[in-house]
Design a protein around this motif. Structure first.
Motif, mmCIF file in Angstrom:
data_model
loop_
_atom_site.group_PDB
_atom_site.id
_atom_site.type_symbol
_atom_site.label_atom_id
_atom_site.label_comp_id
_atom_site.label_asym_id
_atom_site.label_seq_id
_atom_site.Cartn_x
_atom_site.Cartn_y
_atom_site.Cartn_z
ATOM 1 N N LEU A 72 50.051 30.872 57.870
ATOM 2 C CA LEU A 72 50.609 31.604 58.999
ATOM 3 C C LEU A 72 51.103 32.989 58.580
ATOM 4 O O LEU A 72 51.424 33.232 57.423
ATOM 5 C CB LEU A 72 51.763 30.809 59.604
ATOM 6 C CG LEU A 72 51.362 29.455 60.204
ATOM 7 C CD1 LEU A 72 52.552 28.524 60.269
ATOM 8 C CD2 LEU A 72 50.763 29.640 61.590
ATOM 9 N N VAL A 73 51.191 33.883 59.566
ATOM 10 C CA VAL A 73 51.592 35.265 59.343
ATOM 11 C C VAL A 73 53.010 35.481 59.855
ATOM 12 O O VAL A 73 53.371 35.036 60.944
ATOM 13 C CB VAL A 73 50.633 36.231 60.069
ATOM 14 C CG1 VAL A 73 51.082 37.677 59.889
ATOM 15 C CG2 VAL A 73 49.205 36.046 59.560
ATOM 16 N N GLY A 74 53.823 36.169 59.062
ATOM 17 C CA GLY A 74 55.130 36.630 59.509
ATOM 18 C C GLY A 74 55.202 38.139 59.371
ATOM 19 O O GLY A 74 54.580 38.719 58.464
ATOM 20 N N GLY A 75 55.943 38.807 60.257
ATOM 21 C CA GLY A 75 55.961 40.263 60.263
ATOM 22 C C GLY A 75 57.355 40.850 60.288
ATOM 23 O O GLY A 75 58.337 40.198 59.937
ATOM 24 N N ARG A 76 57.435 42.096 60.739
ATOM 25 C CA ARG A 76 58.707 42.818 60.744
ATOM 26 C C ARG A 76 59.802 42.055 61.478
ATOM 27 O O ARG A 76 60.944 41.996 61.032
ATOM 28 C CB ARG A 76 58.519 44.180 61.418
ATOM 29 C CG ARG A 76 57.878 45.257 60.570
ATOM 30 C CD ARG A 76 57.717 46.523 61.399
ATOM 31 N NE ARG A 76 57.238 47.662 60.604
ATOM 32 C CZ ARG A 76 56.954 48.849 61.122
ATOM 33 N NH1 ARG A 76 57.098 49.050 62.433
ATOM 34 N NH2 ARG A 76 56.538 49.828 60.351
ATOM 35 N N LEU B 176 48.089 38.936 65.943
ATOM 36 C CA LEU B 176 46.766 39.067 66.560
ATOM 37 C C LEU B 176 45.775 39.416 65.454
ATOM 38 O O LEU B 176 45.822 40.507 64.891
ATOM 39 C CB LEU B 176 46.799 40.156 67.627
ATOM 40 C CG LEU B 176 45.556 40.301 68.498
ATOM 41 C CD1 LEU B 176 45.358 39.069 69.367
ATOM 42 C CD2 LEU B 176 45.668 41.548 69.377
ATOM 43 N N VAL B 177 44.890 38.482 65.116
ATOM 44 C CA VAL B 177 43.969 38.642 63.993
ATOM 45 C C VAL B 177 42.537 38.649 64.504
ATOM 46 O O VAL B 177 42.154 37.798 65.319
ATOM 47 C CB VAL B 177 44.153 37.506 62.967
ATOM 48 C CG1 VAL B 177 43.223 37.696 61.766
ATOM 49 C CG2 VAL B 177 45.603 37.427 62.507
ATOM 50 N N SER B 178 41.754 39.614 64.030
ATOM 51 C CA SER B 178 40.355 39.704 64.442
ATOM 52 C C SER B 178 39.451 39.937 63.246
ATOM 53 O O SER B 178 39.885 40.441 62.207
ATOM 54 C CB SER B 178 40.155 40.826 65.464
ATOM 55 O OG SER B 178 40.380 42.093 64.859
ATOM 56 N N LEU C 47 40.181 35.869 65.828
ATOM 57 C CA LEU C 47 40.357 34.747 64.915
ATOM 58 C C LEU C 47 41.665 34.019 65.162
ATOM 59 O O LEU C 47 41.825 32.874 64.732
ATOM 60 C CB LEU C 47 40.331 35.224 63.463
ATOM 61 C CG LEU C 47 38.999 35.706 62.896
ATOM 62 C CD1 LEU C 47 39.156 36.032 61.422
ATOM 63 C CD2 LEU C 47 37.890 34.698 63.104
ATOM 64 N N SER C 48 42.613 34.667 65.819
ATOM 65 C CA SER C 48 43.884 34.004 66.121
ATOM 66 C C SER C 48 43.638 32.784 66.986
ATOM 67 O O SER C 48 42.852 32.813 67.941
ATOM 68 C CB SER C 48 44.827 34.965 66.843
ATOM 69 O OG SER C 48 45.265 35.984 65.990
ATOM 70 N N PRO D 96 45.599 31.555 62.162
ATOM 71 C CA PRO D 96 44.292 32.175 62.426
ATOM 72 C C PRO D 96 43.195 31.421 61.692
ATOM 73 O O PRO D 96 43.414 30.802 60.654
ATOM 74 C CB PRO D 96 44.466 33.595 61.868
ATOM 75 C CG PRO D 96 45.938 33.846 61.906
ATOM 76 C CD PRO D 96 46.575 32.522 61.629
ATOM 77 N N ARG D 97 41.978 31.506 62.221
ATOM 78 C CA ARG D 97 40.844 30.784 61.638
ATOM 79 C C ARG D 97 40.238 31.604 60.506
ATOM 80 O O ARG D 97 39.118 32.096 60.587
ATOM 81 C CB ARG D 97 39.807 30.474 62.714
ATOM 82 C CG ARG D 97 40.310 29.606 63.850
ATOM 83 C CD ARG D 97 40.663 28.197 63.390
ATOM 84 N NE ARG D 97 42.011 28.096 62.804
ATOM 85 C CZ ARG D 97 42.408 27.086 62.052
ATOM 86 N NH1 ARG D 97 41.588 26.101 61.753
ATOM 87 N NH2 ARG D 97 43.625 27.066 61.559
ATOM 88 N N TRP D 98 41.015 31.723 59.412
ATOM 89 C CA TRP D 98 40.575 32.475 58.248
ATOM 90 C C TRP D 98 39.245 31.962 57.705
ATOM 91 O O TRP D 98 38.501 32.705 57.052
ATOM 92 C CB TRP D 98 41.620 32.373 57.134
ATOM 93 C CG TRP D 98 43.020 32.720 57.512
ATOM 94 C CD1 TRP D 98 44.076 31.863 57.629
ATOM 95 C CD2 TRP D 98 43.550 34.030 57.803
ATOM 96 N NE1 TRP D 98 45.219 32.537 57.963
ATOM 97 C CE2 TRP D 98 44.928 33.875 58.081
ATOM 98 C CE3 TRP D 98 43.000 35.307 57.855
ATOM 99 C CZ2 TRP D 98 45.755 34.940 58.401
ATOM 100 C CZ3 TRP D 98 43.814 36.376 58.177
ATOM 101 C CH2 TRP D 98 45.170 36.194 58.437
#
Length: 761
Positions: free
Chosen positions: A86-90, A101-103, A109-110, A119-121
């Motif tokens: 998973l992604v964490g941000g600011r 939001l991953v593309s 891909l999100s 996301p579907r890495w």
């Protein structure tokens, strides 16, 4: 930590990269430019890495590894092969997946089907990553409301001639926790081949295979009472055992660790196959697309710490170590298996005029062809013989999206006369969830009566416009507006013995304005002030997924309000002959944050997905690089972010007001030193740090350096890249060289040796 801060303040740590690093000996499958494929007038701060930089600086085993050193970013990759990175941000945590939001090449891909779905890495092989761009904040109208956190755009390679690559990578992790020592090994191989024909047709074929085993992820725990004692239910004779390990948990309470459980050690075999293609109908009109397939087979196992007087492993029952008595349920050390097959396809048609009007239409579909998790009802030794259990299936779930866009680009001589660069677009998507739970007589198969079903669908339709207006020689303003219409329908929950719940259709609308003012003070200095509103709608599972177990009520909320972010950023960037430095002051003020928490305003108290009134994050981010440090081939880049994320309003759970938001560290940094004196070899070292965080919104989990908490990360990674012959690369490295023991609830990997061989033609 002091070294990282000093380097960041001295050099910044900027991940911008406009040109690829020189490489005279290695040919690769590459796109025909390393420049960003994103809109050139985006009113948002970004950071980037090219394929060449990634290969020189980082040991990349999975695609998400390419992001781990980006500014203000956390990648919760627990182990190689993790399907939940998973992604964490600011301003958001790794448990708020819908804010990233991953593309890939513009295709989504999100995965917004579940609250914690990553996301579907897996649709990308590390070998084909050409570039990664990270955008911060909801400042562009071009992106959906999920961009209120971080937008990640991954560009994959495109062949310009007949070319290809073969790659083999391996890892060996040494891990020791609670006296359970072991080596956990991972292997990965990939093949890439492509060509561009004289007819205008190009193609690329990719195969990737991975075999990986995790370190223990979960532990069976018995927690003491406030006085430090362990009370077990009365009755029965307790088996004398040894092996119980005692420590103190995140809340400062004594606890006993009885073994690694919950499918703790995860062995996965993953396969990805992808065909990408394109055709140029003319110099200004082309089409491209891809078809991809991914399979995962997971088998888990557990490890009890307990041994009886004869030294035999004890997996369940009433036990005593002479000081305390514990009761292990029959399923405490139950394993599970999982089989998944996913597919994705996308197609884009677009024009490519240098100036004037261009248009594009893009569509993609993602399907879960099969997904079944089989859960045993008994511990490992008995589970091998079958017995009752359960199965969870998500077959048929998936998401679709379609975008149409028109852009206007002024000619090279038109920018001086108050010219406008325009983007007009329409977007539509839908997400459909189907999840069935079955009770099974033999857990090794998924046949059985349905015990629960949850499902539903969300749809979003959006219109957006953006105007980049150069109203003076050194000034331009970017205006944007995104109008979104959202609908949730077909929500249903069946859980025996309760009556089915069918949720009515509902809809929401949102207007998200954007404004950015950019001043090119001189040829080397840029100032930009950006403001934006973003709206993130609830996911299917946040609305419709829930259950009731005994006296614990865990339910969904079909009436969730959307999250609304109002963000500000003041950015200053200075470019020097030897590098660059950027400073960003940012604020993100979010209303109606979607979160699962206890509701104290109802009786009985309910834990469910709710809206948290207001969470505000303020911070400073410094990013910079030095391309030369006085020694030939020596360069550095670093970033550091200071932030404070505070709960300002939370009507349903007042004890959290004024506390820090979860899993957003107050300090986060990354510093990389690279020595590349010749094209034939290079060496890099990266130090990453993030401060301790809370997992509870009351901040009561103050003991952070233990399993079950969210701890500091203080990790040194090193990499040596050699090019012993033409077209050949050999890389050796160590991740977490200092063997920092860190946790994000689950343990992060220990010291991990890395080796990679790559041949390109």
């Amino acid at each position: 930590m002091a070294a990282a801060i000093s380097l960041a303040l001295a050099t910044g740590g900027h991940a911008y990269a406009d040109e690829p690093a020189a490489d005279a000996t290695l040919q690769t499958v590459t796109i025909n430019t390393s420049r960003s494929p994103l809109d050139p007038n985006l009113p948002t701060t970004s950071a980037s890495k090219t394929q060449e930089e990634l290969r020189q600086q980082q040991n990349i085993f999975n695609p998400e590894d390419a992001l781990r050193n980006m500014p203000s970013m956390t990648i919760r990759k627990r182990y190689s092969g993790d399907r939940n990175a998973l992604v964490g941000g600011r301003s958001f945590s790794t448990t708020q997946a819908p804010r990233a939001l991953v593309s890939m090449d513009g295709y989504l891909l999100s995965n917004f089907l579940g609250r914690f779905d990553a996301p579907r890495w897996n649709m990308i092989a590390p070998e084909e990553i050409a570039r990664v761009d990270v955008l911060y904040g909801p400042f562009s109208a071009l992106y959906a409301g999920n961009s209120i956190g971080t937008t990640i755009a991954i560009t994959t390679s495109r062949p310009t001639a007949f070319s290809g690559a073969l790659r083999v990578a391996t890892q060996d992790q040494s891990y020791d926790q609670y006296g359970l020592k072991g080596h956990y090994r991972n292997y990965q191989g990939s093949a890439l081949i492509g060509d561009k024909l004289a007819s205008g047709l190009w193609y690329k074929l990719m195969l990737n295979h991975q075999d990986a085993t995790s370190q223990p992820m979960n532990y069976a725990i018995a927690t003491a009472d406030a006085a430090g004692g362990f009370a077990a239910p009365g009755g029965g004779v307790a088996t004398p055992v040894s092996g119980v390990v005692y420590d103190t948990g995140p809340f400062g309470i004594r606890r006993a660790i009885l073994g690694a459980n919950g499918g703790s050690i995860d062995h996965t075999r993953q396969h990805t196959a992808k065909a990408s293609f394109g055709y140029d109908f003319s110099p200004t009109l082309g089409a491209e697309g891809f078809v991809a397939w991914w399979r995962n087979d997971t088998v888990t196992r557990n490890q009890t710490f307990l041994r009886d007087a004869a030294g035999k492993a004890v997996w369940s029952g009433r036990v005593s170590d002479g000081a305390n008595v514990f009761v292990l349920p029959a399923a405490a050390f139950a394993p599970y298996t999982r089989e998944e097959q996913h597919a994705q396809a996308g197609l884009t048609v677009k024009s490519r005029h240098r100036s004037g009007w261009n248009g594009s239409v893009s569509a993609s579909a993602y399907r879960i062809l099969g997904d079944v998790q089989r859960n045993a009802g008994s511990a490992d030794p008995l589970a091998a013989n079958g017995g009752p259990g359960s199965a969870v299936l998500r077959d048929g779930s998936g998401f679709n999206s379609i975008d149409a866009q028109a852009t206007y680009t002024p000619g090279a001589g038109d920018w001086t006369g108050g010219a406008h660069a325009l983007v007009l677009g329409v977007h539509a998507d839908n997400n459909k969830l189907k999840q069935t739970t079955r009770g099974t007589a033999d857990w090794r198969n998924a046949n059985g009566a349905e015990s629960q079903f949850v499902g539903g669908e969300t749809r979003t339709f959006a219109l957006y416009a953006q105007d980049a207006w150069r109203f003076a020689p050194q000034w331009h303003a970017t205006f944007g507006l995104r109008a979104e219409s959202w609908q949730a329908s077909d929500g249903v929950q069946r859980a025996l013995p309760a009556s089915p719940r069918n949720y009515p259709r509902r809809s929401e609308r949102a207007w998200s304005p954007k404004l950015s003012l950019n001043w090119e003070v001189d040829g080397d200095t840029t100032l930009r002030l950006s403001a934006g509103r973003g709206t993130r709608f609830a996911t299917v599972s946040e609305l419709f997924q829930g259950t009731a177990a005994g006296s614990s009520i865990v339910i969904n909320d079909p009436d969730l309000k959307p999250e609304r972010s109002t963000a500000l950023e003041l950015m200053a960037e200075r470019r020097y002959e030897l590098g660059s430095l950027r400073a960003s002051l940012f604020q993100d003020d979010v209303r109606n944050t979607i979160w699962s928490q206890l509701n104290l305003n109802v009786f009985p108290n309910v834990s469910n997905v709710q809206n948290v009134g207001r969470v505000r994050t303020r911070g400073l981010e410094l990013v910079g690089r030095l391309d030369r440090l006085g020694v030939h081939g020596l360069s550095a880049e670093a970033n550091i972010a200071f932030s404070k994320s505070t709960i300002l309003e939370n009507q349903n759970y007042l004890p959290s007001v004024g506390k820090d938001w979860t899993r957003v560290p107050r300090v986060r940094s990354s510093s990389t030193l690279t020595y590349a004196p010749a094209d034939s070899w290079s060496a890099s070292a990266t130090y990453r740090y993030s401060g301790a965080q809370f997992n509870e919104i009351t901040n009561s989990d103050h003991n952070t350096e233990v399993y079950g908490a969210v701890s500091r990360v203080s990790q040194l990674d090193v990499r040596l890249l050699l090019k012993p012959a033409r077209n050949t690369e050999v890389a050796l490295g160590v991740d977490n060289l200092n063997n920092n023991r860190a946790f994000q609830m689950h343990p992060y990997p220990g010291r991990t040796l890395f080796a990679e061989v790559r041949y390109a033609f």
